[in-house]
Design a protein around this motif. Structure first.
Motif: not given
Lengths: 788, 273
Positions: A402, A405-407, A415-417, A458
């Motif tokens: 976590p 993030m963002p990743y 990946y926003d969150s 995801c």
């Protein structure tokens, strides 16, 4: 934020478990579907479909005396073939004539259409049409089609729609990996099987000078564009109405050749025609999704930490690319999403999308992600077995953390969150992992074997302009708009261009409007599914509607707020900076006025309005798209316990838990429903649904005798847990979630079965896991796994 | 997927039904519950000129206790057998309960299932193991046919053109008798992949054992049944089951594995103390 408190306190706003408004009619059998529409002087249409997978069409002889009731390709004057371009390099365009022209390319392809007062009579006519076909070798296997000299499309120099090559740091990260695991993984072809298949009624409205097409679609505005192009008439001359639609799942997000044919009949004869797809047609001509083959090599360290992935993906694209999304969507999504929720830095992927003599591939709920999740999740478990560790631990250590993030992942997805490990831990606890492991060790008195499986994924949702523009499709989503109108009685009308066909958006969009304006949701009408009544939208697909149109509804309601405040303040004779919105009212220092009073002033007592009133009144149309349009990522972990009967090959799901996160939930009950429905379809993919073909390309499952769906007794009681990691990019932090449930079940159930059968040296990797496939694996088990 | 045109007759009684069949000279099909026939009509696989609906003929709708046997009218539905406890007919009830879905059971009939002769259906197996007899009327007059060799192959029976099954006589099981019925279906309501049925009467030391869901008609496993009757469950060894199932022709290895399990499980039910 104050608005949200307001909505929740009324029990109707964002986050409230409001019963679905649309259920009042749908649950009572009072929905109004295309097949319920019967117009005066309506004729029924039946299609004659190709009995061969691949053949030259030498000629068609219409039955004597019935020539006027039968139509072939040459009769469809003015109709253009369907061609969907795409700017991905080397993508080849397929030309699809609504009725077959020169060649047939799959069993079930439309060859001719017959018109009669009843469907049975139209089918009688079809039986008497003579079709002269010269059979060609059928390309049934995508790998063989890649090498074959036979062409599905004669103008092509091979059978590849496209080949994608992706490499990001593969050599560097694979080079010194001490552990290599190699697998071949197959997801089989299947149909989508919505309760309602295709259905079209087309008529000519002389008063409006319009072709009116009632069709069971997810994308009415897109169908209007498509029909105008194919029929060569102005868009203003077409009105597309999608009434109640009995499930879409992607089957109804593209222009269908049947829509073109039936619309042409109405345009030509200026009277109504109807076609309703039957189940047999659906299972034959609609066997169009999921079929992916993966050859994977995973490179890891001794602890099972994934370092690099090498993939060859082969997608059986079928005979035609669809309009407007094209068959390129699938390989694009497969290549981009295969790395899943995992943090690794070396990735090489070669993806072939191959033309074969089967129905053209369409995007089914999950679009490639059900297949890639299946592939990567089976690999994670295989790596864990190889390094001798718990799959849960290896999975957990490989997840994007976590704090990262963002990743930006190895396939350049943003990946926003989210907190992926938290969801994996949640399902471990909810399924009671340790207890099952202990019971598994003891063994079962009835000889069955217990297995526990996990999967995390995801789900890219509501991806917009930049993503689709990169593929260069004929039609790219931009802003979505909503029109909101306060009516003279203080009730609200919300008009949207998307379509709701099971997603409950007549309720959730009303909740969003309520959140801003406080109008009781029983007094909010959501109008959708009619190009004549709604603003343009590319429609409902890609888990986008609640994000895009939900955002538009919020922005539009917000645009009305200052207008309401100004009129309200004037009616109360106070300064406009002293008033505020409360649910359904404008409140001043000493008094308040209802929205009804304000609406009455605007519509019926304009003499009461302030001199500087906003002349745009109590109606607005505002467009919306998220700040970042590359998609927002919902995610979930699923876990299941199965009992495998190794004597007959039965698999019983003993427990199934889901921990999902789709950002802010507008209505958790709707999220539950979507998750359960999706997971049920995922169980179908995992254990039951398959559209097999023989060597000649003949479909072997054309009725529900042979094509099995999960029923109530096969579906467990899903236990669902939610968390809400808000997206930083969208209104309210909402993420799309319509597809997610269907993504993980094949991965989870196969991992559970492989866990159960570990002691037998059995590993399964091909859907659906029928008793016969399972027993064949057990009978043929090799105790050692193949060395790379 | 709509049926081609056909004529429809609903005769009042058996004599009128027989006359209707004779008059159609081979172009008629009897309609009882229609649970197999109607889909075949809609798929245009069956194309009779006339449907003769016998589902409401009173003479075919009764259940009669004849002392040592139950006489089940041909047009009695699975649901009626499921809902009605019959002395000596516990197995009928259990088998009926497991047929397809309730909506199918509400219409499907016992003799319709026999006449259709799907090898995977329940009644051909259950009535064989129960030693039932079919009563048939037709051009060759009224006669009986043992359920055990009624099916000649898939969808093929000993019925001659114009024959009508009138009833099924099912011998009652004695008070001490036990039965076992096991079928493995991929999901509830589907036809089974494998099935087996056993009955055992400890007083008379008689046992019968049949396997169903085969490429052809249900097959008796007489040797194994005899050993079990003599020695009880100790005769149920893996080797004995292997030997018995190996005698069934045309079974591929996976079907054989499933059938071994079906036989073992049905026998365990029938012979468990």
């Amino acid at each position: 934020m104050e608005d949200q408190v307001k909505g929740q306190s009324s029990g109707q706003g964002i986050g409230a478990r409001v019963p679905r408004k649309e259920d009042a009619r749908l649950m009572r059998g009072r929905g109004n579907y295309v097949s319920d529409i019967i117009l005066p002087n309506q004729s029924e249409v039946a299609f004659l479909r190709s009995p061969l997978a691949h053949a030259v069409l030498r000629g068609i002889t219409k039955p004597q005396g019935l020539e006027g009731s039968v139509y072939v390709a040459a009769d469809l004057t003015g109709v253009k073939p369907m061609e969907a371009p795409c700017t991905v390099p080397n993508y080849k365009i397929s030309v699809q004539h609504p009725l077959a022209h020169e060649k047939v390319r799959f069993v079930g392809e439309l060859v001719a259409m017959a018109v009669a007062p009843t469907r049975a009579a139209a089918e009688d006519i079809c039986e008497r049409i003579e079709v002269d076909l010269d059979e060609l070798p059928a390309l049934v296997d995508a790998h063989e089609a890649r090498r074959s000299a036979t062409r599905v499309h004669d103008a092509w120099d091979d059978n590849l729609y496209l080949t994608l090559n992706y490499d990001n740091g593969f050599d560097e990260h694979a080079r010194n990996a001490p552990v290599v695991v190699e697998r071949e993984i197959n997801m089989s072809r299947q149909a989508m099987v919505p309760l309602e298949g295709k259905a079209i009624v087309a008529d000519w409205d002389h008063r409006a000078d319009q072709l009116v097409v009632y069709t069971s679609t997810q994308v009415p505005h897109v169908i209007r564009i498509g029909l105008a192009e194919m029929l060569g008439i102005g868009e203003g001359q077409i009105r597309v109405i999608a009434p109640d639609v009995g499930g879409g799942f992607g089957y109804k997000c593209v222009l269908q050749p049947e829509e073109v044919c039936v619309a042409w009949l109405a345009l030509t004869h200026k009277r109504p025609f109807r076609y309703v797809e039957d189940r047999r047609e659906h299972l034959i001509a609609g066997a169009n999704s999921r079929q992916h083959n993966y050859k994977l090599k995973a490179y890891a360290d001794e602890r099972g930490r994934l370092l690099a992935l090498d993939a060859e993906v082969t997608i059986d694209g079928g005979a035609y690319s669809n309009w407007p999304f094209t068959v390129a969507l699938e390989p694009g999504q497969a290549t981009g999403n295969l790395p899943g929720p995992y943090d690794f830095r070396g990735y090489r992927c070669k993806t072939y999308c191959v033309a074969t003599n089967k129905p053209g591939f369409l995007p089914y709920r999950g679009v490639a992600r059900t297949s890639v999740c299946f592939a990567i999740e089976l690999m994670i478990d295989a790596i864990a077995r190889k390094v001798g560790r718990e799959p849960w631990d290896v999975r957990n250590e490989n997840l994007v953390q976590p704090q990262a993030m963002p990743y930006n992942n190895v396939a350049r997805k943003h990946y926003d969150s989210g907190d992926y490990p938290k969801s994996l831990l949640a399902v471990r606890q909810d399924i009671d992992f340790e207890t099952w492991r202990a019971r598994q060790k003891q063994g079962e008195a009835d000889g069955r074997r217990i297995g526990i499986g996990f999967a995390t994924y995801c789900e890219q949702s509501a991806h917009g302009t930049s993503v689709f523009a990169a593929w260069g499709l004929p039609l790219i989503p931009g802003y979505d708009q909503a029109t909101v109108r306060l009516l003279p009685d203080g009730s609200l009308e919300v008009r949207v261009g998307i379509h709701s066909h099971g997603q409950g958006m007549e309720t959730t969009l009303a909740q969003i409007a309520h959140e801003i304006l406080g109008v009781d949701i029983s007094r909010i009408r959501v109008v959708h599914g009619d190009t004549g009544q709604t603003p343009f939208s590319t429609g409902t697909y890609a888990s986008r509607s609640i994000v895009m149109t939900g955002g538009a509804v919020a922005k539009t309601c917000e645009a009305l707020v200052p207008r309401l405040l100004a009129i309200g303040a004037h009616l109360m004779q106070c300064a406009s900076n002293t008033v505020s919105m409360m649910p359904g009212r404008v409140v001043g220092p000493q008094a308040s006025v209802s929205l009804k009073d304000i609406a009455e002033a605007w519509y019926r007592r304009p003499q009461l309005l302030p001199p500087d009133v906003d002349v745009n009144g109590l109606e607005a149309t505002v467009g919306y798209r998220p700040q970042v349009d590359t998609g927002v990522f919902s995610y979930a972990s699923h876990a299941a316990v199965v009992a495998v009967d190794p004597e007959v090959g039965d698999i019983e799901i003993l427990d199934y838990v889901i921990a999902e996160d789709c950002g802010r939930m507008v209505n958790p009950m709707v999220v539950d429903g979507q998750t359960m429905g999706g997971a049920t379809q995922g169980i179908g993919t995992a254990l039951f649904e398959e559209s097999p073909y023989d060597a000649n390309g003949q479909p072997l499952a054309s009725t529900f005798m042979d094509y099995l769906l999960p029923g109530p007794t096969e579906v467990p009681k899903f236990r669902i847990r939610h968390s809400e990691t808000l997206s930083p990019y969208t209104a309210f932090g909402i993420k799309g979630m319509g597809e997610g449930g269907a993504i993980a079940p094949p991965a989870v159930l196969f991992n559970a079965v492989n866990d159960a059968l570990r002691g037998l040296g059995v590993e399964v990797a091909e859907t659906p896991l029928t008793p016969r496939r399972l027993l064949a694996a057990i009978e043929g088990a090799r105790p050692k796994e193949p060395q790379p | 997927m709509k049926a081609p045109a056909f004529d429809y007759q609903r005769p009042r009684d058996l004599a009128a039904a027989a006359a209707a069949l004779r008059g159609a000279s081979g172009n008629a099909k009897l309609l009882a519950g229609g649970q197999s026939l109607l889909p075949m009509l809609n798929l245009r696989l069956a194309r009779p000129g006339i449907l003769v609906d016998i589902s409401r003929i009173e003479e075919l709708r009764g259940i009669e206790d004849r002392g040592d046997a139950l006489r089940i009218g041909a047009a009695v539905t699975h649901a009626e057998l499921e809902d009605r406890p019959l002395a000596g007919g516990a197995m009928l009830r259990e088998v009926a309960h497991g047929i397809a879905y309730r909506s199918v059971r509400n219409r499907g009939t016992i003799a319709g299932s026999m006449a259709h002769a799907d090898p995977a259906a329940d009644w051909p197996l259950a009535l064989a193991v129960l030693g039932a007899t079919l009563i048939v009327d037709g051009a060759q007059g009224r006669r009986t046919m043992p359920a055990g060799d009624f099916m000649q192959g898939p969808f093929t029976t000993r019925l001659a053109d114009g024959d009508i099954i009138i009833a099924v006589d099912v011998p009652k099981l004695s008070r001490g008798a036990r039965f076992g019925y096991y079928k493995f279906c991929r999901k509830t309501g589907e036809f089974p992949e494998a099935s087996a049925a056993a009955v055992f009467d400890p007083e008379t030391k008689q046992a019968r054992l049949y396997v169903g869901a085969l490429p052809g008609a249900p097959q008796p496993l007489d040797d194994l049944a005899y050993d079990l009757a003599e020695r009880g469950l100790p005769a149920l060894t893996e080797a004995a089951v292997d030997r018995a199932v190996a005698q069934i022709p045309n079974l591929e290895p996976i079907a054989r594995r499933m059938q071994r399990a079906a036989v073992t499980r049905a026998v365990r039910q029938a012979f468990a103390a």
